[in-house]
Design a protein around this motif. Structure first.
Motif, PDB file in Angstrom:
ATOM      1  N   THR A 192      38.153  44.448  53.370  1.00  0.00           N
ATOM      2  CA  THR A 192      37.150  45.018  52.466  1.00  0.00           C
ATOM      3  C   THR A 192      37.192  44.358  51.099  1.00  0.00           C
ATOM      4  OG1 THR A 192      37.323  47.138  53.609  1.00  0.00           O
ATOM      5  CG2 THR A 192      36.389  47.198  51.387  1.00  0.00           C
ATOM      6  N   CYS A 193      36.002  44.014  50.590  1.00  0.00           N
ATOM      7  CA  CYS A 193      35.881  43.565  49.186  1.00  0.00           C
ATOM      8  C   CYS A 193      35.045  44.603  48.472  1.00  0.00           C
ATOM      9  CB  CYS A 193      35.160  42.239  49.077  1.00  0.00           C
ATOM     10  SG  CYS A 193      36.085  40.909  49.744  1.00  0.00           S
ATOM     11  N   TYR A 194      35.581  45.140  47.418  1.00  0.00           N
ATOM     12  CA  TYR A 194      34.978  46.292  46.744  1.00  0.00           C
ATOM     13  C   TYR A 194      34.792  45.935  45.272  1.00  0.00           C
ATOM     14  CZ  TYR A 194      34.706  51.285  45.419  1.00  0.00           C
ATOM     15  OH  TYR A 194      34.316  52.520  44.944  1.00  0.00           O
ATOM     16  N   VAL A 195      33.561  46.026  44.796  1.00  0.00           N
ATOM     17  CA  VAL A 195      33.272  45.678  43.397  1.00  0.00           C
ATOM     18  C   VAL A 195      33.193  46.932  42.535  1.00  0.00           C
ATOM     19  CG1 VAL A 195      31.340  44.970  41.905  1.00  0.00           C
ATOM     20  CG2 VAL A 195      32.089  43.485  43.756  1.00  0.00           C
ATOM     21  N   THR A 196      33.853  46.906  41.400  1.00  0.00           N
ATOM     22  CA  THR A 196      33.742  48.019  40.458  1.00  0.00           C
ATOM     23  C   THR A 196      34.025  47.518  39.041  1.00  0.00           C
ATOM     24  OG1 THR A 196      34.550  50.218  39.863  1.00  0.00           O
ATOM     25  CG2 THR A 196      36.162  48.733  40.805  1.00  0.00           C
ATOM     26  N   HIS A 197      33.490  48.232  38.047  1.00  0.00           N
ATOM     27  CA  HIS A 197      33.872  47.894  36.665  1.00  0.00           C
ATOM     28  C   HIS A 197      34.898  48.915  36.176  1.00  0.00           C
ATOM     29  CE1 HIS A 197      30.697  50.906  36.283  1.00  0.00           C
ATOM     30  NE2 HIS A 197      31.427  51.326  35.281  1.00  0.00           N
ATOM     31  N   ASP A 198      35.253  49.849  37.082  1.00  0.00           N
ATOM     32  CA  ASP A 198      36.097  50.981  36.709  1.00  0.00           C
ATOM     33  C   ASP A 198      37.551  50.654  37.068  1.00  0.00           C
ATOM     34  OD1 ASP A 198      37.524  53.323  36.713  1.00  0.00           O
ATOM     35  OD2 ASP A 198      35.964  54.520  37.669  1.00  0.00           O
ATOM     36  N   GLN A 199      38.383  50.485  36.047  1.00  0.00           N
ATOM     37  CA  GLN A 199      39.760  50.075  36.306  1.00  0.00           C
ATOM     38  C   GLN A 199      40.553  51.145  37.067  1.00  0.00           C
ATOM     39  OE1 GLN A 199      42.955  50.766  34.672  1.00  0.00           O
ATOM     40  NE2 GLN A 199      42.004  52.667  33.977  1.00  0.00           N
ATOM     41  N   THR A 200      40.140  52.410  36.929  1.00  0.00           N
ATOM     42  CA  THR A 200      40.854  53.465  37.680  1.00  0.00           C
ATOM     43  C   THR A 200      40.603  53.292  39.178  1.00  0.00           C
ATOM     44  OG1 THR A 200      40.433  54.920  35.831  1.00  0.00           O
ATOM     45  CG2 THR A 200      41.215  55.968  37.836  1.00  0.00           C
ATOM     46  N   GLU A 201      39.346  53.004  39.546  1.00  0.00           N
ATOM     47  CA  GLU A 201      39.049  52.756  40.965  1.00  0.00           C
ATOM     48  C   GLU A 201      39.853  51.553  41.465  1.00  0.00           C
ATOM     49  OE1 GLU A 201      34.873  52.341  42.149  1.00  0.00           O
ATOM     50  OE2 GLU A 201      34.492  54.318  41.336  1.00  0.00           O
ATOM     51  N   ALA A 202      39.915  50.518  40.627  1.00  0.00           N
ATOM     52  CA  ALA A 202      40.651  49.310  41.033  1.00  0.00           C
ATOM     53  C   ALA A 202      42.122  49.636  41.253  1.00  0.00           C
ATOM     54  CB  ALA A 202      40.494  48.227  39.975  1.00  0.00           C
ATOM     55  N   MET A 203      42.711  50.370  40.321  1.00  0.00           N
ATOM     56  CA  MET A 203      44.142  50.689  40.409  1.00  0.00           C
ATOM     57  C   MET A 203      44.443  51.538  41.633  1.00  0.00           C
ATOM     58  SD  MET A 203      46.105  49.464  38.052  1.00  0.00           S
ATOM     59  CE  MET A 203      47.564  50.467  37.955  1.00  0.00           C
ATOM     60  N   THR A 204      43.565  52.516  41.911  1.00  0.00           N
ATOM     61  CA  THR A 204      43.900  53.485  42.947  1.00  0.00           C
ATOM     62  C   THR A 204      43.511  53.027  44.352  1.00  0.00           C
ATOM     63  OG1 THR A 204      41.835  54.620  42.472  1.00  0.00           O
ATOM     64  CG2 THR A 204      43.801  55.510  41.445  1.00  0.00           C
ATOM     65  N   MET A 205      42.511  52.136  44.465  1.00  0.00           N
ATOM     66  CA  MET A 205      42.017  51.823  45.809  1.00  0.00           C
ATOM     67  C   MET A 205      42.556  50.522  46.391  1.00  0.00           C
ATOM     68  SD  MET A 205      38.041  52.937  45.480  1.00  0.00           S
ATOM     69  CE  MET A 205      37.687  53.189  47.214  1.00  0.00           C
ATOM     70  N   GLY A 206      42.774  49.523  45.540  1.00  0.00           N
ATOM     71  CA  GLY A 206      43.007  48.189  46.082  1.00  0.00           C
ATOM     72  C   GLY A 206      44.433  47.946  46.548  1.00  0.00           C
ATOM     73  N   ASP A 207      44.574  47.157  47.656  1.00  0.00           N
ATOM     74  CA  ASP A 207      45.881  46.567  47.955  1.00  0.00           C
ATOM     75  C   ASP A 207      46.112  45.488  46.906  1.00  0.00           C
ATOM     76  OD1 ASP A 207      46.312  47.947  50.370  1.00  0.00           O
ATOM     77  OD2 ASP A 207      44.963  46.580  51.421  1.00  0.00           O
ATOM     78  N   TYR A 208      45.013  44.780  46.609  1.00  0.00           N
ATOM     79  CA  TYR A 208      45.044  43.735  45.583  1.00  0.00           C
ATOM     80  C   TYR A 208      43.853  43.915  44.654  1.00  0.00           C
ATOM     81  CZ  TYR A 208      48.604  41.383  48.246  1.00  0.00           C
ATOM     82  OH  TYR A 208      49.770  41.095  48.877  1.00  0.00           O
ATOM     83  N   ILE A 209      44.044  43.472  43.410  1.00  0.00           N
ATOM     84  CA  ILE A 209      42.956  43.485  42.441  1.00  0.00           C
ATOM     85  C   ILE A 209      42.720  42.049  42.002  1.00  0.00           C
ATOM     86  CG2 ILE A 209      42.214  44.294  40.184  1.00  0.00           C
ATOM     87  CD1 ILE A 209      44.144  46.484  40.213  1.00  0.00           C
TER      88      ILE A 209
END
Ligand code: ATP
Length: 376
Positions: A192-209
């Motif tokens: 999955t590649c997931y785009v967001t501008h929200d750093q909280t989403e990035a921190m909580t969802m990604g295996d990698y950012i």
């Protein structure tokens, strides 16, 4: 399998007189089943990168590989990827059942009954089984987003591409859907590649950012690597909320001189700084700032301007010189606006960046192993 590789990916838009480099030599690999979040401020090239992967945008140069097969110039429908958009992009005149099943109808030769049973299975998984005969206009934003997810899931693609899928939802629903998307992705094991501008989403969802700025990759790492070991000042300021505090200082021997305060450093830190520029940016996260007695080494006297109680924590806003900084303290601490306090930045938690290039020279010490990842 679904190993996705971007090699020197470049996308330049020609807009009349000037060229806009939206994606600048991006090298990223997402292994099979991994969840990568592309994060960065507005205009940094996240959506363009995703659209290039999906085949919705032509690539200026570079390659996109899926399981070592080059797909750079394939049509979107030849890529075995499913995309979920921020605005859901549902067909308004079709029922939920038809919206979910439509992709299968046009890309497979499954019978009507087979499609119907796959639609029902998918709807059950997303808990929207009772909405199948409704039209999108009869659904809430959260329900519409589930339908959009259903349409992606049912195709069982190699790769999910998600472009800010939760941005139109209210804060509470966003948190719930965040967890649901993570669970679904883990259960299905789809890259999955997931785009967001929200750093909280990035921190909580990604295996990698992958943190992007101006089309360029700033850092690719696990959320904790990006948080504790930012490669540069941009990543340090973007990841973490409230943001890291920054102070411009000049090193003279074992002292960092700021316009208002001086900061004594240990011989270990002096060794780390050997060969580095004298002009540095000192960074300290709000949660690492200590409130101390005035006689503690490196204590800085300041006045609290605003207190924001968050419950478990309180944010204290205080000024040093003409700038305002933030400390995050235990919510039970008794402190009010107007109080004079002494703050201290524990040396082991301080970050130092070259003031000119922004590159990290020293990061905070952590007990966990969060050494930067090397991309293969
Ligand atoms: P946002 O979070 O605001 O959606 P983003 O990080 O997804 O931003 P992109 O939409 O990828 O950013 O845009 C990257 C850059 O490319 C921006 O400067 C944008 O103005 C430019 N851009 C995007 N699409 C086009 C286009 N079709 N024509 C010209 N310039 C474009």
């Amino acid at each position: 399998m679904g190993r996705l590789e971007l090699n020197d990916l470049m996308k330049v838009f020609d807009s009349g007189d000037n060229e806009i480099v939206a994606v600048d030599n991006l090298d990223i690999t997402v292994d099979d089943g991994e969840f990568l979040v592309l994060v960065g401020p507005s205009g940094c090239g996240k959506s363009t990168t995703l659209r290039c992967i999906a085949g919705l945008e032509t690539v200026s140069s570079g390659q996109i590989l899926l399981d070592d097969r080059e797909i750079t110039h394939l049509k979107p429908k030849e890529r075995d990827m499913a995309m979920v958009f921020q605005n859901y992009a549902l067909y308004p005149h079709m029922s939920v059942r038809k919206n979910i099943g439509y992709g299968l109808k046009i890309t497979t030769d499954l019978s009507k009954d087979e499609i119907n049973s796959r639609v029902e299975e998918t709807a059950k998984l997303l808990e929207i089984g009772d909405l199948l005969d409704k039209k999108p206009s009869e659904l809430s934003g959260g329900q519409q987003q589930r339908v959009a997810l259903g349409r992606a899931i049912i195709r069982e693609p190699e790769v999910f591409l998600m472009d800010e899928p939760l941005s139109n939802l209210d804060a509470k629903l966003r948190t719930t859907m965040r967890t649901e998307i993570q669970q679904l992705q883990q259960e299905m094991g789809v890259t999955t590649c997931y785009v967001t501008h929200d750093q909280t989403e990035a921190m909580t969802m990604g295996d990698y950012i992958a943190v992007l700025n101006d089309g360029q990759l700033q850092q690719l790492g696990t959320p904790l690597e990006c948080y504790h070991k930012p490669q540069n000042r941009f990543v340090a300021g973007f990841i973490g909320s409230p943001s890291m505090n920054f102070f411009t200082v000049e090193r003279k021997g074992n002292v960092l001189e700021h316009d208002i305060f001086t900061y004594q450093i240990s011989s270990e830190t002096v060794d780390i700084l050997a060969g580095a520029s004298e002009r540095l940016t000192l960074g300290v996260r709000p949660e690492h700032i200590a409130i101390v007695d005035s006689d503690v080494e490196n204590a800085i006297r300041t006045e609290v301007k605003v207190v924001e109680p968050m419950g478990e924590l309180s944010y204290l806003y205080f000024t040093i010189g003409s700038e305002t900084y933030t400390a995050s303290v235990n919510g039970e601490m008794r402190v009010t606006a107007g109080d004079v306090i002494n703050v201290e930045f524990p040396e082991e938690k301080v970050h130092l960046f070259d003031d000119e290039t922004g590159d990290a020279v020293k990061n905070s010490e952590t007990t966990e192993n969060v050494e930067p990842t090397t991309q293969t």
